[in-house]
Motif scaffolding. Sequence first.
Motif, PDB file in Angstrom:
ATOM      1  N   PRO A  54      -3.125  -0.599  34.241  1.00 61.77           N
ATOM      2  CA  PRO A  54      -4.436  -0.762  33.595  1.00 61.77           C
ATOM      3  C   PRO A  54      -4.282  -0.735  32.082  1.00 61.77           C
ATOM      4  CG  PRO A  54      -4.193   1.459  34.440  1.00 61.77           C
ATOM      5  CD  PRO A  54      -3.002   0.684  34.944  1.00 61.77           C
ATOM      6  N   PRO A  55      -5.287  -1.185  31.342  1.00 62.66           N
ATOM      7  CA  PRO A  55      -5.172  -1.199  29.880  1.00 62.66           C
ATOM      8  C   PRO A  55      -5.090   0.218  29.330  1.00 62.66           C
ATOM      9  CG  PRO A  55      -7.422  -1.671  30.542  1.00 62.66           C
ATOM     10  CD  PRO A  55      -6.603  -1.673  31.798  1.00 62.66           C
ATOM     11  N   PHE A  56      -4.363   0.377  28.232  1.00 62.35           N
ATOM     12  CA  PHE A  56      -4.364   1.651  27.525  1.00 62.35           C
ATOM     13  C   PHE A  56      -4.562   1.368  26.043  1.00 62.35           C
ATOM     14  CE2 PHE A  56       0.006   0.360  27.021  1.00 62.35           C
ATOM     15  CZ  PHE A  56       0.390   0.848  25.789  1.00 62.35           C
ATOM     16  N   PHE A  57      -4.975   2.382  25.317  1.00 58.57           N
ATOM     17  CA  PHE A  57      -5.409   2.195  23.936  1.00 58.57           C
ATOM     18  C   PHE A  57      -4.748   3.205  23.007  1.00 58.57           C
ATOM     19  CE2 PHE A  57      -8.774   1.001  26.865  1.00 58.57           C
ATOM     20  CZ  PHE A  57      -9.089  -0.280  26.450  1.00 58.57           C
ATOM     21  N   PHE A  58      -4.551   2.786  21.771  1.00 54.64           N
ATOM     22  CA  PHE A  58      -4.165   3.694  20.699  1.00 54.64           C
ATOM     23  C   PHE A  58      -4.994   3.321  19.478  1.00 54.64           C
ATOM     24  CE2 PHE A  58      -1.263   0.095  20.747  1.00 54.64           C
ATOM     25  CZ  PHE A  58      -1.219  -0.321  19.428  1.00 54.64           C
ATOM     26  N   GLN A  59      -4.963   4.150  18.455  1.00 51.28           N
ATOM     27  CA  GLN A  59      -5.795   3.918  17.284  1.00 51.28           C
ATOM     28  C   GLN A  59      -4.971   3.822  16.008  1.00 51.28           C
ATOM     29  OE1 GLN A  59      -9.462   6.168  16.787  1.00 51.28           O
ATOM     30  NE2 GLN A  59      -9.412   6.793  18.949  1.00 51.28           N
ATOM     31  N   LYS A  60      -5.554   3.140  15.029  1.00 50.68           N
ATOM     32  CA  LYS A  60      -5.061   3.117  13.658  1.00 50.68           C
ATOM     33  C   LYS A  60      -6.186   3.640  12.765  1.00 50.68           C
ATOM     34  CE  LYS A  60      -2.229  -1.102  14.301  1.00 50.68           C
ATOM     35  NZ  LYS A  60      -0.900  -0.858  13.737  1.00 50.68           N
ATOM     36  N   PRO A  61      -5.854   4.255  11.633  1.00 50.05           N
ATOM     37  CA  PRO A  61      -6.916   4.697  10.726  1.00 50.05           C
ATOM     38  C   PRO A  61      -7.584   3.513  10.043  1.00 50.05           C
ATOM     39  CG  PRO A  61      -4.774   5.071   9.738  1.00 50.05           C
ATOM     40  CD  PRO A  61      -4.517   4.623  11.155  1.00 50.05           C
ATOM     41  N   ALA A  62      -8.846   3.678   9.686  1.00 50.36           N
ATOM     42  CA  ALA A  62      -9.580   2.586   9.037  1.00 50.36           C
ATOM     43  C   ALA A  62      -8.931   2.182   7.723  1.00 50.36           C
ATOM     44  CB  ALA A  62     -11.034   2.994   8.805  1.00 50.36           C
ATOM     45  N   ASP A  63      -8.273   3.129   7.035  1.00 52.79           N
ATOM     46  CA  ASP A  63      -7.663   2.763   5.760  1.00 52.79           C
ATOM     47  C   ASP A  63      -6.319   2.058   5.923  1.00 52.79           C
ATOM     48  OD1 ASP A  63      -6.014   4.877   6.431  1.00 52.79           O
ATOM     49  OD2 ASP A  63      -6.474   6.095   4.667  1.00 52.79           O
ATOM     50  N   ALA A  64      -5.920   1.757   7.183  1.00 52.64           N
ATOM     51  CA  ALA A  64      -4.754   0.903   7.415  1.00 52.64           C
ATOM     52  C   ALA A  64      -5.089  -0.576   7.250  1.00 52.64           C
ATOM     53  CB  ALA A  64      -4.187   1.150   8.815  1.00 52.64           C
ATOM     54  N   LEU A  65      -6.387  -0.893   7.081  1.00 53.79           N
ATOM     55  CA  LEU A  65      -6.810  -2.287   6.922  1.00 53.79           C
ATOM     56  C   LEU A  65      -6.176  -2.928   5.695  1.00 53.79           C
ATOM     57  CD1 LEU A  65     -10.648  -2.228   7.664  1.00 53.79           C
ATOM     58  CD2 LEU A  65      -8.904  -3.492   8.940  1.00 53.79           C
ATOM     59  N   VAL A  66      -5.859  -4.208   5.835  1.00 57.29           N
ATOM     60  CA  VAL A  66      -5.340  -5.022   4.741  1.00 57.29           C
ATOM     61  C   VAL A  66      -6.126  -6.325   4.722  1.00 57.29           C
ATOM     62  CG1 VAL A  66      -3.336  -6.259   3.836  1.00 57.29           C
ATOM     63  CG2 VAL A  66      -3.031  -4.033   4.938  1.00 57.29           C
ATOM     64  N   GLN A  67      -6.608  -6.716   3.568  1.00 60.13           N
ATOM     65  CA  GLN A  67      -7.376  -7.952   3.451  1.00 60.13           C
ATOM     66  C   GLN A  67      -6.472  -9.175   3.624  1.00 60.13           C
ATOM     67  OE1 GLN A  67     -10.703  -8.222   2.931  1.00 60.13           O
ATOM     68  NE2 GLN A  67     -11.119  -6.029   2.731  1.00 60.13           N
ATOM     69  N   ASN A  68      -7.073 -10.272   4.017  1.00 59.81           N
ATOM     70  CA  ASN A  68      -6.342 -11.525   4.155  1.00 59.81           C
ATOM     71  C   ASN A  68      -5.735 -11.940   2.807  1.00 59.81           C
ATOM     72  OD1 ASN A  68      -5.314 -13.834   5.328  1.00 59.81           O
ATOM     73  ND2 ASN A  68      -7.276 -14.861   5.559  1.00 59.81           N
ATOM     74  N   ARG A  69      -4.580 -12.595   2.895  1.00 59.05           N
ATOM     75  CA  ARG A  69      -3.848 -13.132   1.745  1.00 59.05           C
ATOM     76  C   ARG A  69      -3.347 -12.024   0.810  1.00 59.05           C
ATOM     77  NH1 ARG A  69      -4.091 -18.583   1.814  1.00 59.05           N
ATOM     78  NH2 ARG A  69      -5.703 -19.487   3.160  1.00 59.05           N
ATOM     79  N   ALA A  70      -3.053 -10.873   1.374  1.00 54.71           N
ATOM     80  CA  ALA A  70      -2.540  -9.753   0.591  1.00 54.71           C
ATOM     81  C   ALA A  70      -1.021  -9.704   0.654  1.00 54.71           C
ATOM     82  CB  ALA A  70      -3.123  -8.439   1.108  1.00 54.71           C
ATOM     83  N   SER A  71      -0.445  -8.901  -0.220  1.00 52.11           N
ATOM     84  CA  SER A  71       0.967  -8.552  -0.174  1.00 52.11           C
ATOM     85  C   SER A  71       1.078  -7.068   0.133  1.00 52.11           C
ATOM     86  CB  SER A  71       1.648  -8.846  -1.517  1.00 52.11           C
ATOM     87  OG  SER A  71       1.635 -10.229  -1.800  1.00 52.11           O
ATOM     88  N   ILE A  72       1.997  -6.715   1.035  1.00 55.72           N
ATOM     89  CA  ILE A  72       2.205  -5.306   1.342  1.00 55.72           C
ATOM     90  C   ILE A  72       3.692  -4.983   1.235  1.00 55.72           C
ATOM     91  CG2 ILE A  72       0.188  -5.195   2.850  1.00 55.72           C
ATOM     92  CD1 ILE A  72       2.149  -5.129   5.246  1.00 55.72           C
ATOM     93  N   PRO A  73       4.035  -3.778   0.789  1.00 53.95           N
ATOM     94  CA  PRO A  73       5.452  -3.421   0.701  1.00 53.95           C
ATOM     95  C   PRO A  73       6.030  -3.143   2.077  1.00 53.95           C
ATOM     96  CG  PRO A  73       4.093  -1.562   0.070  1.00 53.95           C
ATOM     97  CD  PRO A  73       3.156  -2.731   0.260  1.00 53.95           C
ATOM     98  N   TYR A  74       7.299  -3.432   2.234  1.00 54.01           N
ATOM     99  CA  TYR A  74       8.010  -3.035   3.453  1.00 54.01           C
ATOM    100  C   TYR A  74       7.834  -1.523   3.600  1.00 54.01           C
ATOM    101  CZ  TYR A  74      11.664  -3.214   7.035  1.00 54.01           C
ATOM    102  OH  TYR A  74      12.365  -3.152   8.215  1.00 54.01           O
ATOM    103  N   PRO A  75       7.388  -1.037   4.759  1.00 55.24           N
ATOM    104  CA  PRO A  75       6.986   0.372   4.859  1.00 55.24           C
ATOM    105  C   PRO A  75       8.165   1.340   4.857  1.00 55.24           C
ATOM    106  CG  PRO A  75       6.818  -0.699   6.987  1.00 55.24           C
ATOM    107  CD  PRO A  75       7.143  -1.784   5.997  1.00 55.24           C
ATOM    108  N   ASP A  76       7.838   2.569   4.519  1.00 57.92           N
ATOM    109  CA  ASP A  76       8.823   3.644   4.573  1.00 57.92           C
ATOM    110  C   ASP A  76       9.164   3.992   6.023  1.00 57.92           C
ATOM    111  OD1 ASP A  76       8.689   3.857   1.793  1.00 57.92           O
ATOM    112  OD2 ASP A  76       7.057   5.335   1.892  1.00 57.92           O
ATOM    113  N   ASP A  77      10.275   4.669   6.197  1.00 56.41           N
ATOM    114  CA  ASP A  77      10.667   5.297   7.460  1.00 56.41           C
ATOM    115  C   ASP A  77      10.860   4.298   8.596  1.00 56.41           C
ATOM    116  OD1 ASP A  77      11.369   7.537   8.995  1.00 56.41           O
ATOM    117  OD2 ASP A  77       9.327   7.772   9.765  1.00 56.41           O
ATOM    118  N   THR A  78      11.418   3.138   8.297  1.00 51.63           N
ATOM    119  CA  THR A  78      11.733   2.175   9.351  1.00 51.63           C
ATOM    120  C   THR A  78      12.842   1.238   8.893  1.00 51.63           C
ATOM    121  OG1 THR A  78      10.831   0.520  10.889  1.00 51.63           O
ATOM    122  CG2 THR A  78      10.008   0.470   8.630  1.00 51.63           C
TER     123      THR A  78
END
Length: 237
Positions: A54-78
């Motif tokens: 069956p389906p299962f769910f997880f969450q992300k915080p609202a401040d994880a949002l990124v607007q379209n056509r943005a640049s983001i840095p390669y994240p830490d710890d990966t």
Amino acid sequence: MPVNASTNYAVAPEVHALPIAGSSDLFAVRRIYCVGRNYLDHIREMKEADERDPPFFFQKPADALVQNRASIPYPDDTQDFQYEIELVVAIGAQGRKVSVAKALDLVFGYGVGLDMTRRDRQRDARDRRLPWEMGKSFDGSAPCTAIVPVAKSGHPDRGAITLHVNGVEKQRGDLSELIWKVPEIIANLSMQYELRPGDLIFTGTPAGVGPLVPGDRIVGEIAGFEQLHLHITEPRA
């Protein structure tokens, strides 16, 4: 406690929002829910679940949002940062224990999103039977386009969903291949949480997920919607 325009805060609240296509209004985001493993070919690709689960769910915080056509840095710890292209459902009405037949009444509109994943951290959590937050719920992990209201988009249940990295196609599927369709996702989720206006639901990704490096440019697309563009930059110092 009740608050109003004159309420003072020791720490000012933040509002995280997405544009609404064709409007100057914004869609303020309350919660971000994600569906795990919702395309058969992706389940087989990851070799992590039974195809009948069956389906299962997880969450992300609202401040994880990124607007379209943005640049983001390669994240830490990966060392294994990956993309996952998904249809996003924007909830516009309150609902609890909603039936499948009534589920679409809660939908405000749709968009195109990326469930960005620190795959090595996700696998560590899986192997140690820990929550997925370290692999899924980090800064910049939820890029999304503007939300297209239902009056303009209808309720898409078929259409190509694709992702290109540096012009090379990496993912291709069709919304018709969703194991759990949007009404079923909403109904199931509403049995676990009370859904409210401002909630987003990322509905799962087709096969072809893979790693990114600084400099990569991503273009995600679902038929009938604007393209989602994202640029990966060097890690922060």
